[in-house]
Scaffold this active site. Structure first.
Site, PDB file in Angstrom:
ATOM      1  N   ASP A   1       1.694  14.580  21.499  1.00 38.62           N
ATOM      2  CA  ASP A   1       2.413  15.421  20.233  1.00 38.62           C
ATOM      3  C   ASP A   1       2.709  14.442  19.184  1.00 38.62           C
ATOM      4  OD1 ASP A   1       3.787  17.167  18.446  1.00 38.62           O
ATOM      5  OD2 ASP A   1       5.083  17.909  20.061  1.00 38.62           O
TER       6      ASP A   1
ATOM      7  N   HIS B   1       0.098  18.567  19.738  1.00 36.44           N
ATOM      8  CA  HIS B   1       1.144  19.288  19.553  1.00 36.44           C
ATOM      9  C   HIS B   1       0.950  20.790  19.971  1.00 36.44           C
ATOM     10  CE1 HIS B   1       5.041  20.784  17.694  1.00 36.44           C
ATOM     11  NE2 HIS B   1       4.356  21.523  16.890  1.00 36.44           N
TER      12      HIS B   1
ATOM     13  N   SER C   1       7.612  24.745  19.242  1.00 34.47           N
ATOM     14  CA  SER C   1       7.718  23.850  17.886  1.00 34.47           C
ATOM     15  C   SER C   1       8.962  24.658  17.137  1.00 34.47           C
ATOM     16  CB  SER C   1       6.372  24.316  17.317  1.00 34.47           C
ATOM     17  OG  SER C   1       6.295  23.397  16.058  1.00 34.47           O
TER      18      SER C   1
END
Length: 389
Positions: free
Chosen positions: A336, A369, A174
């Site tokens: 995600d 995610h 991320s």
């Protein structure tokens, strides 16, 4: 140091990993970087970031791997910081004999500037909650804006101090994946491999989402234009909790939420009373409130801005990476909801268009995610092979 912030985060995210074993207990260290001029031209009087390492640097200084953390994380990516504490978020793939093998590599992970976990004593960072040496009070919003590139430059100072001459790989999930890409653009000759996980380009759509993340903080009266530090003042915990609620749900998938389908907590009746809550709402409220107590609202705003300034010194993503490292492993999660699959595909195509050797791997699981934080073990063999090339 005793690690307090990560257990709170792990519980909030549902990622608690059970009792710790007394192995891989690491020391959290502090890097004092001195005066630092930001990419925007402002000066920070004393740059300080916490970091941890595992493994040994070789005589040439070329076997180092840098792990960059996610938006709400810190340097605790591997090992344990106390005998009874939890393992780091990527401990499944980092350590002796693991895919990122610390018997071969010297692995470094550092807290970013403006880290949101500043209330946690095991996180060391410089940001709006730090004391301004010129006034003796917290900087608050007088702290200069920092970009993703400033994260990279502070980490480069740390690596230089450790004797690192070259990175065998830079990686992270991320926000950490974004840092990895920014590293590749800033120091192409310093890096052999790049592994961004659950990350893609920050376009205007994602900049807008980041604004949605932070909006509740600015609407909380206790935020007071960032001037909530000091005795007798209340932190904007309600707005910060609502911000974390948005992030928490955004970072998860519908498959994860099925456990709460039609659920109603005991004593609640949303069909009769408008103030009563569904099970998913109650879980989000509790998780977000717990996270708000271990983080800082102003730092959240500064972290958002750093993400919005991803690769801001370049005219385009392609231009930024035109001269970057050749070898890439892009790890994504098809479910995600933060960095969508189409954005990942566009990034991969752009990288290939600039001549990069790009491999891809996908993460399965119900966490969306967050698969890139909590479910990396299944791609361990791909990571091991990538490092062997």
């Amino acid at each position: 140091m005793i690690r307090r912030g990560w257990p709170a985060l792990a519980l909030a995210l549902g990622l608690w990993m059970g009792p710790a074993m007394a192995q891989d207990v690491l020391e959290k260290r502090v890097f004092e970087g001195g005066a630092y001029q930001t990419r925007g031209g402002a000066t920070i009087g004393n740059l300080r970031i916490g970091y941890q390492t595992m493994g040994r640097l070789n005589a040439e200084g070329t076997n180092a791997i840098l792990i960059c953390h996610f938006f709400s994380g810190n340097s605790h990516a591997f090992g344990r910081l106390s005998a009874n504490g939890p393992a780091g978020y990527w401990d499944a793939i980092i350590g002796p004999g693991k895919p990122i093998d610390t018997d071969r590599y010297f692995v470094v992970s550092a807290d970013t500037l403006v880290n949101v976990n500043v209330p946690d004593s095991a996180t060391v960072t410089t940001g709006p909650a730090s004391i301004n040496p010129d006034t003796g009070r917290p900087y608050a919003l007088t702290f200069p804006v920092v970009s993703m590139r400033d994260f990279v430059e502070s980490q480069k100072r740390l690596l230089d101090s450790l004797g690192v001459k070259r990175l065998a790989m830079v990686a992270g999930p991320s926000n950490g994946g974004l840092q990895s890409i920014e590293w590749a653009a800033a120091y192409p000759g310093f890096i052999e491999r790049v592994m961004p996980v659950i990350a893609a380009d920050i376009d205007a759509w994602m900049q807008g989402w980041l604004d949605v993340w932070e909006a509740p903080i600015r609407l909380d009266p206790n935020w007071a234009e960032g001037n909530y530090y000091g005795q007798g003042r209340e932190a904007p915990l309600r707005g910060l909790a609502e911000a974390w609620k948005i992030v928490t749900l955004h970072a998860r998938d519908r498959l994860w939420a099925k456990q709460y389908d039609r659920g109603v907590p005991e004593g609640q009746d949303p069909a009769r009373r408008i103030g009563d809550r569904f099970a998913i709402e109650r879980w989000l409220d509790d998780a977000a409130a717990a996270r708000a107590r271990t983080s800082d609202a102003n730092s959240f705003l500064y972290m958002v801005r750093a993400n919005q300034l991803f690769l801001n010194e370049y005219p385009s993503f392609a231009a930024a990476l035109s001269g970057g490292p050749a070898r890439w492993l892009v790890v994504s999660a098809p479910t995600d909801r933060v960095f969508l699959a189409e954005g990942v595909r566009e990034m991969v195509e752009t990288l290939k268009g600039t001549g990069k050797q790009v491999e891809t791997a996908e993460l399965a699981g119900p966490l969306g995610h967050l698969n890139g934080v909590a479910a990396m073990a299944p791609v361990g063999d791909r990571i091991r092979a990538f490092l062997a090339q």
